[in-house]
Motif scaffolding. Sequence first.
Motif, PDB file in Angstrom:
ATOM      1  N   VAL A 183      -1.718   5.495   7.947  1.00 55.59           N
ATOM      2  CA  VAL A 183      -2.651   4.523   7.368  1.00 55.59           C
ATOM      3  C   VAL A 183      -3.573   5.170   6.336  1.00 55.59           C
ATOM      4  CG1 VAL A 183      -4.575   2.958   7.873  1.00 55.59           C
ATOM      5  CG2 VAL A 183      -2.612   3.080   9.421  1.00 55.59           C
ATOM      6  N   VAL A 184      -4.100   6.359   6.648  1.00 56.77           N
ATOM      7  CA  VAL A 184      -5.159   6.929   5.811  1.00 56.77           C
ATOM      8  C   VAL A 184      -4.663   7.967   4.812  1.00 56.77           C
ATOM      9  CG1 VAL A 184      -6.877   6.539   7.617  1.00 56.77           C
ATOM     10  CG2 VAL A 184      -5.739   8.774   7.460  1.00 56.77           C
ATOM     11  N   SER A 185      -3.401   8.389   4.898  1.00 59.15           N
ATOM     12  CA  SER A 185      -2.936   9.453   4.007  1.00 59.15           C
ATOM     13  C   SER A 185      -1.548   9.189   3.439  1.00 59.15           C
ATOM     14  CB  SER A 185      -2.936  10.790   4.755  1.00 59.15           C
ATOM     15  OG  SER A 185      -2.407  11.835   3.952  1.00 59.15           O
ATOM     16  N   HIS A 186      -0.563   9.008   4.302  1.00 58.72           N
ATOM     17  CA  HIS A 186       0.816   8.976   3.833  1.00 58.72           C
ATOM     18  C   HIS A 186       1.158   7.712   3.048  1.00 58.72           C
ATOM     19  CE1 HIS A 186       1.813  11.927   7.360  1.00 58.72           C
ATOM     20  NE2 HIS A 186       0.980  12.433   6.467  1.00 58.72           N
ATOM     21  N   ARG A 219      -4.855   9.409  -8.673  1.00 58.31           N
ATOM     22  CA  ARG A 219      -5.135  10.855  -8.634  1.00 58.31           C
ATOM     23  C   ARG A 219      -4.197  11.602  -7.698  1.00 58.31           C
ATOM     24  NH1 ARG A 219      -7.829  13.779  -5.075  1.00 58.31           N
ATOM     25  NH2 ARG A 219      -8.614  11.915  -4.021  1.00 58.31           N
ATOM     26  N   ILE A 220      -4.008  11.117  -6.489  1.00 60.08           N
ATOM     27  CA  ILE A 220      -3.213  11.851  -5.517  1.00 60.08           C
ATOM     28  C   ILE A 220      -1.722  11.810  -5.829  1.00 60.08           C
ATOM     29  CG2 ILE A 220      -4.880  11.611  -3.644  1.00 60.08           C
ATOM     30  CD1 ILE A 220      -3.260   9.283  -2.577  1.00 60.08           C
ATOM     31  N   TRP A 228       5.909  16.255  -0.448  1.00 63.79           N
ATOM     32  CA  TRP A 228       5.705  14.940   0.154  1.00 63.79           C
ATOM     33  C   TRP A 228       6.985  14.353   0.734  1.00 63.79           C
ATOM     34  CZ3 TRP A 228       1.847  12.156   1.940  1.00 63.79           C
ATOM     35  CH2 TRP A 228       0.566  12.626   1.674  1.00 63.79           C
ATOM     36  N   MET A 229       8.134  14.730   0.216  1.00 60.77           N
ATOM     37  CA  MET A 229       9.372  14.277   0.827  1.00 60.77           C
ATOM     38  C   MET A 229       9.493  14.810   2.249  1.00 60.77           C
ATOM     39  SD  MET A 229      11.042  12.133  -0.894  1.00 60.77           S
ATOM     40  CE  MET A 229      12.560  12.218   0.068  1.00 60.77           C
ATOM     41  N   GLY A 230       9.086  16.065   2.461  1.00 59.56           N
ATOM     42  CA  GLY A 230       9.105  16.631   3.804  1.00 59.56           C
ATOM     43  C   GLY A 230       8.145  15.921   4.732  1.00 59.56           C
ATOM     44  N   ILE A 231       6.965  15.585   4.223  1.00 64.75           N
ATOM     45  CA  ILE A 231       5.967  14.882   5.039  1.00 64.75           C
ATOM     46  C   ILE A 231       6.448  13.483   5.409  1.00 64.75           C
ATOM     47  CG2 ILE A 231       3.645  13.883   5.006  1.00 64.75           C
ATOM     48  CD1 ILE A 231       2.821  16.253   3.199  1.00 64.75           C
ATOM     49  N   LEU A 232       6.924  12.747   4.416  1.00 68.60           N
ATOM     50  CA  LEU A 232       7.313  11.355   4.652  1.00 68.60           C
ATOM     51  C   LEU A 232       8.548  11.250   5.547  1.00 68.60           C
ATOM     52  CD1 LEU A 232       6.725   9.970   1.052  1.00 68.60           C
ATOM     53  CD2 LEU A 232       5.292   9.586   3.065  1.00 68.60           C
ATOM     54  N   SER A 233       9.472  12.170   5.398  1.00 63.70           N
ATOM     55  CA  SER A 233      10.658  12.119   6.244  1.00 63.70           C
ATOM     56  C   SER A 233      10.303  12.401   7.698  1.00 63.70           C
ATOM     57  CB  SER A 233      11.708  13.126   5.750  1.00 63.70           C
ATOM     58  OG  SER A 233      11.220  14.462   5.856  1.00 63.70           O
ATOM     59  N   GLY A 234       9.242  13.144   7.930  1.00 58.82           N
ATOM     60  CA  GLY A 234       8.814  13.444   9.290  1.00 58.82           C
ATOM     61  C   GLY A 234       7.983  12.351   9.928  1.00 58.82           C
ATOM     62  N   GLU A 241       5.976   0.999   8.268  1.00 61.32           N
ATOM     63  CA  GLU A 241       5.254  -0.166   8.786  1.00 61.32           C
ATOM     64  C   GLU A 241       4.010  -0.469   7.946  1.00 61.32           C
ATOM     65  OE1 GLU A 241       4.441   0.666  12.849  1.00 61.32           O
ATOM     66  OE2 GLU A 241       6.530   0.465  13.499  1.00 61.32           O
ATOM     67  N   VAL A 242       3.287   0.581   7.550  1.00 64.09           N
ATOM     68  CA  VAL A 242       2.091   0.359   6.730  1.00 64.09           C
ATOM     69  C   VAL A 242       2.484  -0.152   5.352  1.00 64.09           C
ATOM     70  CG1 VAL A 242       0.054   1.424   5.705  1.00 64.09           C
ATOM     71  CG2 VAL A 242       0.810   2.133   7.980  1.00 64.09           C
ATOM     72  N   LEU A 243       3.517   0.444   4.765  1.00 59.80           N
ATOM     73  CA  LEU A 243       3.944   0.014   3.428  1.00 59.80           C
ATOM     74  C   LEU A 243       4.435  -1.431   3.443  1.00 59.80           C
ATOM     75  CD1 LEU A 243       5.806   3.174   2.074  1.00 59.80           C
ATOM     76  CD2 LEU A 243       3.552   2.320   1.424  1.00 59.80           C
ATOM     77  N   GLU A 244       5.104  -1.840   4.517  1.00 55.87           N
ATOM     78  CA  GLU A 244       5.546  -3.236   4.621  1.00 55.87           C
ATOM     79  C   GLU A 244       4.350  -4.182   4.650  1.00 55.87           C
ATOM     80  OE1 GLU A 244       9.723  -2.240   6.994  1.00 55.87           O
ATOM     81  OE2 GLU A 244       7.920  -2.876   8.093  1.00 55.87           O
ATOM     82  N   ALA A 245       3.283  -3.788   5.339  1.00 57.35           N
ATOM     83  CA  ALA A 245       2.074  -4.619   5.370  1.00 57.35           C
ATOM     84  C   ALA A 245       1.413  -4.677   3.999  1.00 57.35           C
ATOM     85  CB  ALA A 245       1.093  -4.080   6.408  1.00 57.35           C
TER      86      ALA A 245
END
Length: 364
Positions: A183-186, A219-220, A228-234, A241-245
């Motif tokens: 929710v707050v980062s990814h 900015r980010i 970020w691919m490594g972070i998101l895949s994990g 779910e957040v992106l769908e909302a």
Amino acid sequence: MTPIEGAGIGSVVVVGTGLIGTSIALALRQRDLRVFLADRDAGAVRLARELGAGEDWTGTPQVDLAVLAVPPQFVAQQLLDLQKQGSARFYTDVASVKALPLAQAAQLGCDLTTYVAGHPLAGRERSGPAAARADLFLGRPWAYCPTEDAAPEAVAAVRELIDLCGGNAVRVDAGEHDRAVAVVSHAPHVTAAAVAARLAEAPETALGLSGQGVRDVTRIAASDPALWMGILSGNALPVAEVLEAVAADLGAAARSLRALAGDGTAMDQIADLLARGVRGTGRIPGKHGGPARTYAVVQVLIGDRPGELARLVQAAGETGVNIEDIRLEHAPGLPLGAAELYVQPEAAAPLSEALRERGWQVAN
């Protein structure tokens, strides 16, 4: 090695000398701990060493704590390798997701009594050891996620690491952590990337009209895509779910805008979204934690010259007013910009008057 007096850890090996790993090493060196550095990239280790972050590690001697500053998908295997070598008494990591490394560590048969997963929520758009800062973690949340297997001594060692780096320790379950950072980062990072992607082929006219708003939102998005691919895949499912909302809100806003010409009430959904955005922004903790504060902004025009911002900050300091935050907005094509000084509301008028008396051009 003998731990420093009054502390449980006196020696640390940092495996992974990127931004986070090197920043941890620099912070610990300032506290006079002995720090060893390891990385597959010999050049990164060399640069971190030249920055004063520590010394080369050859696998010996055993240290008190090993910090695994590697991508999430590599944490478990790295942990197993170090534990087989008896490299440290205790282990932690700094990966952005926690459930995946813990599950993989259990599957590999790692010793979970000496391992406490961690995640400092601090970073920069730049990566690598050259971007590292010893103060990167000051006042920043640092999640740690001990399992039922974790020994109290291991938990204490990780808590001490967080304290030594100046972080704010937050104990949280691994699954809850991953849902929270979605929710707050990814998800915010993916959303910023989606907005920034619209600029990749935008006409020059649009880019010429860009202001601070689009810079704030995107900015980010300038961060390393491979990282970020490594972070998101994990953390794929919680982020999805957040992106769908978010997509549902944006889709509803788009439909309302298309219907606006024929239905004056179509803006109600957009107004509701904007109002919810204001409420959500207001819930973001302030710089000292707790509820966010509302600050007044004193806008001062400054020349785009070396030392100009430093002169302004010094002048503001002479007035006795505490500056809570500073933002800069450049004027495209002109050798000047605006410095926005965020202060307590009651301090805005006295600061403005004092700066004008010192020759600064303060916007009304």
